[in-house]
Write a protein that holds these residues in place. Structure first.
Motif, PDB file in Angstrom:
ATOM      1  N   LEU A  61       0.868  -1.179   0.000  1.00 27.51           N
ATOM      2  CA  LEU A  61       0.000   0.000   0.000  1.00 27.51           C
ATOM      3  C   LEU A  61       0.903   1.226   0.000  1.00 27.51           C
ATOM      4  N   PHE A  62       0.679   2.098  -0.945  1.00 23.36           N
ATOM      5  CA  PHE A  62       1.452   3.336  -0.975  1.00 23.36           C
ATOM      6  C   PHE A  62       0.524   4.482  -1.313  1.00 23.36           C
ATOM      7  N   ASP A  63       0.899   5.677  -0.889  1.00 20.20           N
ATOM      8  CA  ASP A  63       0.018   6.804  -1.153  1.00 20.20           C
ATOM      9  C   ASP A  63       0.762   7.971  -1.778  1.00 20.20           C
ATOM     10  N   VAL A  64      -0.008   8.884  -2.312  1.00 22.78           N
ATOM     11  CA  VAL A  64       0.543  10.091  -2.917  1.00 22.78           C
ATOM     12  C   VAL A  64      -0.257  11.279  -2.400  1.00 22.78           C
ATOM     13  N   GLU A  65       0.490  12.335  -2.103  1.00 23.51           N
ATOM     14  CA  GLU A  65      -0.151  13.579  -1.694  1.00 23.51           C
ATOM     15  C   GLU A  65       0.309  14.670  -2.648  1.00 23.51           C
ATOM     16  N   ASN A  66      -0.627  15.327  -3.277  1.00 24.91           N
ATOM     17  CA  ASN A  66      -0.325  16.432  -4.192  1.00 24.91           C
ATOM     18  C   ASN A  66       0.787  16.099  -5.181  1.00 24.91           C
ATOM     19  N   GLY A  67       0.659  14.976  -5.801  1.00 24.93           N
ATOM     20  CA  GLY A  67       1.672  14.590  -6.780  1.00 24.93           C
ATOM     21  C   GLY A  67       1.068  13.718  -7.855  1.00 24.93           C
ATOM     22  N   ASN A  68       1.917  13.368  -8.812  1.00 27.02           N
ATOM     23  CA  ASN A  68       1.491  12.518  -9.915  1.00 27.02           C
ATOM     24  C   ASN A  68       2.275  11.210  -9.839  1.00 27.02           C
TER      25      ASN A  68
ATOM     26  N   TYR B 176      -4.965  13.426  -3.162  1.00 28.78           N
ATOM     27  CA  TYR B 176      -4.577  12.290  -2.335  1.00 28.78           C
ATOM     28  C   TYR B 176      -5.046  10.988  -2.982  1.00 28.78           C
ATOM     29  N   GLY B 177      -4.223   9.979  -2.889  1.00 26.80           N
ATOM     30  CA  GLY B 177      -4.614   8.675  -3.402  1.00 26.80           C
ATOM     31  C   GLY B 177      -3.872   7.585  -2.662  1.00 26.80           C
ATOM     32  N   LEU B 178      -4.616   6.591  -2.180  1.00 28.91           N
ATOM     33  CA  LEU B 178      -3.975   5.416  -1.580  1.00 28.91           C
ATOM     34  C   LEU B 178      -4.075   4.290  -2.605  1.00 28.91           C
ATOM     35  N   TYR B 179      -2.930   3.740  -2.950  1.00 35.59           N
ATOM     36  CA  TYR B 179      -2.859   2.724  -3.998  1.00 35.59           C
ATOM     37  C   TYR B 179      -2.486   1.374  -3.399  1.00 35.59           C
ATOM     38  N   ARG B 180      -2.954   0.360  -4.076  1.00 35.60           N
ATOM     39  CA  ARG B 180      -2.646  -1.003  -3.652  1.00 35.60           C
ATOM     40  C   ARG B 180      -2.067  -1.763  -4.836  1.00 35.60           C
TER      41      ARG B 180
ATOM     42  N   ARG C 160       6.300  14.207  -8.456  1.00 33.64           N
ATOM     43  CA  ARG C 160       5.759  13.111  -7.626  1.00 33.64           C
ATOM     44  C   ARG C 160       5.000  13.584  -6.386  1.00 33.64           C
ATOM     45  N   GLY C 161       5.349  14.766  -5.891  1.00 37.16           N
ATOM     46  CA  GLY C 161       4.730  15.206  -4.644  1.00 37.16           C
ATOM     47  C   GLY C 161       5.254  14.358  -3.504  1.00 37.16           C
ATOM     48  N   LYS C 162       4.358  14.043  -2.573  1.00 36.73           N
ATOM     49  CA  LYS C 162       4.784  13.248  -1.421  1.00 36.73           C
ATOM     50  C   LYS C 162       4.271  11.828  -1.591  1.00 36.73           C
ATOM     51  N   MET C 163       5.181  10.937  -1.882  1.00 34.69           N
ATOM     52  CA  MET C 163       4.780   9.535  -2.029  1.00 34.69           C
ATOM     53  C   MET C 163       5.452   8.716  -0.946  1.00 34.69           C
ATOM     54  N   SER C 164       4.730   7.780  -0.362  1.00 41.95           N
ATOM     55  CA  SER C 164       5.364   6.903   0.612  1.00 41.95           C
ATOM     56  C   SER C 164       4.719   5.533   0.634  1.00 41.95           C
TER      57      SER C 164
END
Lengths: 226, 282
Positions: free
Chosen positions: B14-21, B175-179, B218-222
């Motif tokens: 699971l990873f997410d992105v904040e204000n990024g592509n 915002y997006g949480l990806y799986r 990318r913005g903030k991805m983690s």
């Protein structure tokens, strides 16, 4: 051929699939449905031995056929064997691909939300030894399918499109196309399989879907083209 | 050198992105990829693999056996020779056999050992299949793509000098949480000699790859969660979808769009089928 194994029914499904048409493979376009060749590869990922070969009898198309477009950065080239040889001998070559310079963008027209039931059986090959009984191979295959075991994870045409699978021991679920007007379709000429015994010759067949079911062996009887 | 892996694995990242592509779509003017039928965000398998390669190249740069075949950006040539020395191959050896070439590539290049590669050398379409297989990453909820117009107070060409500034566009997901889900086959690992230490490096790279991939786009991805299912044998103990279903992600904020990881609840059901071990790496 020594004998014909019993049949199995395997339900397979996934988010995406790409059964690339050979005539459109630079920018990949998928066939409407899984090819017998891809179905065979899928079964082989679960269980295969040189003593047997899987033959696809029927393909049930359970979900509506839908397409989606995906464009990705891809690498057009392959590793050159000559460069590897030079490197192996200690020569000075640049052995890598530069992903920024060596890039092409290619679109793929892929299938979405696919679900099939594959009806198949295996036949024994002449590489079968005295210990290779039909029952033995059938039972190993069944056990693996029941337990979800596989040799490597099966995929729908390309490895980024993994397959979920389940052995069907009762009735085959009803297809979306069953009884529908568009459930009877001529899917045109499709790849049946590659004939490895005859210098990798591609064999095609006229795929017809009736009520969501493609009777592969029957379609083949109407004429395969190679 | 450690052993070749002997277990089948599945994993959920699971990873997410904040204000990024997280992954631009070349077909849509680099807007974040989206499933047109559902509005869910997509990150392709190759996008994730690129980050793993870059991470391994970064941490193992110059180490024998950890070269990366598909490199991005600047290339340091002299790394390669170290890999050849590692094998200690006699330059006078006879003409190498085809499978010797494949073996050589697998031993030297982490990405070939892990993901496989197409080589012209083998007869059967000339490809090595790697043990690690990725599916597309997909967002838990439909994403909202936003186009942000930015200005630059300088111009590129002299003829535009009077304009004083130029406009540009950035495409972001607020915002997006990806799986993303993946599979590791012990049988294919045998063929490319993918070892336990390679596996550890793969887990590390999944956890840390976004930390070294920061950029304006990318913005903030983690990485937020890495859940690993380890089967106690090569073939596996149950269907992979049974395991994937053990990880449930729920959105808590029903009235407002989600804007952080706190808006989600991740539940991992601990009752594993016989022979499967659940490992929460992150």
């Amino acid at each position: 051929m020594i004998g014909i194994g019993f049949g199995i029914k395997l339900k397979v499904w996934g988010d995406y699939a790409c059964f690339t048409r050979p005539e459109m493979k630079v920018e990949r376009v998928s066939y409407d449905v899984i090819t017998p060749s891809a179905a065979r590869g899928l079964l082989e990922a679960i269980y295969w031995k040189p003593a047997i070969f899987w033959k696809i009898d029927k393909i049930h198309v359970l979900n509506p056929i839908k397409f989606d477009n995906i464009r990705r950065n891809e690498r057009p080239g392959k590793i050159s064997a000559r460069d590897v040889k030079t490197a192996l001998k200690g020569g000075d070559v640049a052995l890598y691909q530069d992903s920024t310079a060596d890039t092409v963008q290619r679109a793929s027209l892929v299938l979405r939300d696919v679900c099939y039931v594959i009806e198949a059986h295996f036949e024994m090959t002449d590489r079968a030894g005295p210990d290779d009984t039909i029952e033995k191979h059938y039972n190993i295959a069944l056990r693996r399918m029941r337990k979800g075991q596989c040799f490597h994870h099966p995929y729908f045409g390309c490895r980024e499109f993994p397959v979920q699978f389940e052995l069907i021991e009762g009735e085959v679920p009803v297809s979306y196309y069953c009884g529908k007007k568009d459930g009877e379709r001529d899917l045109g000429f499709m790849l049946y399989d590659i004939d490895f015994s005859d210098e990798m010759k591609a064999v095609f067949f006229r795929a017809c879907m009736v009520d969501g079911v493609i009777d592969v062996q029957k379609c083949l009887c109407y004429g395969g083209v190679s | 050198m450690s052993e070749i892996i002997k277990n089948r694995y599945e994993f959920v990242l699971l990873f997410d992105v904040e204000n990024g592509n997280p992954n631009g779509d070349p077909d849509m003017g680099n807007m974040p990829r989206v499933d047109p039928q559902t509005g869910h965000g997509i990150v392709t398998d190759v996008c994730l693999k690129r980050k793993i390669r870059d991470y391994v190249d970064l941490v193992k740069s110059g180490n024998a056996g950890y070269d990366i075949y598909v490199k991005s950006g600047a290339v340091l040539n002299d790394q390669h020779k170290k890999a050849y020395d590692y094998l200690g191959i006699n330059p006078d050896s006879k003409k190498p056999k085809e499978d010797e070439l494949t073996k050589f590539m697998c031993q030297n290049f982490f990405d070939i050992r892990t993901f496989g590669a197409v080589m012209t050398t083998e007869i059967n379409c000339g490809q090595v299949r790697g043990p690690v297989q990725f599916s597309f990453g997909r967002s838990i909820d439909p994403i909202f793509q936003q186009e942000v117009t930015v200005t630059r107070c300088a111009v590129t060409n002299e003829k535009d000098a009077e304009k004083g500034q130029t406009m540009g566009k950035k495409q972001i997901v607020p915002y997006g949480l990806y799986r993303a889900e993946g599979y590791i086959s012990a049988h294919l690992a045998k063929r490319t000699e993918f070892r336990e230490e390679d596996l550890e490096l793969l887990w590390d790279s999944l956890i840390n790859m976004f930390e070294h991939d920061h950029s304006a786009a990318r913005g903030k991805m983690s990485a937020r969660k890495l859940i690993v299912f380890k089967h106690n044998n090569e073939l596996g103990c149950c269907q992979s979808h049974v395991l994937f279903d053990k990880v449930k992600v729920e959105r808590l904020s029903h009235d407002l769009p989600s804007r952080s990881f706190d808006d989600y609840k991740v539940t991992i059901s601990g009752d594993m089928p016989n022979g499967v071990e659940l490992i929460e790496k992150l």
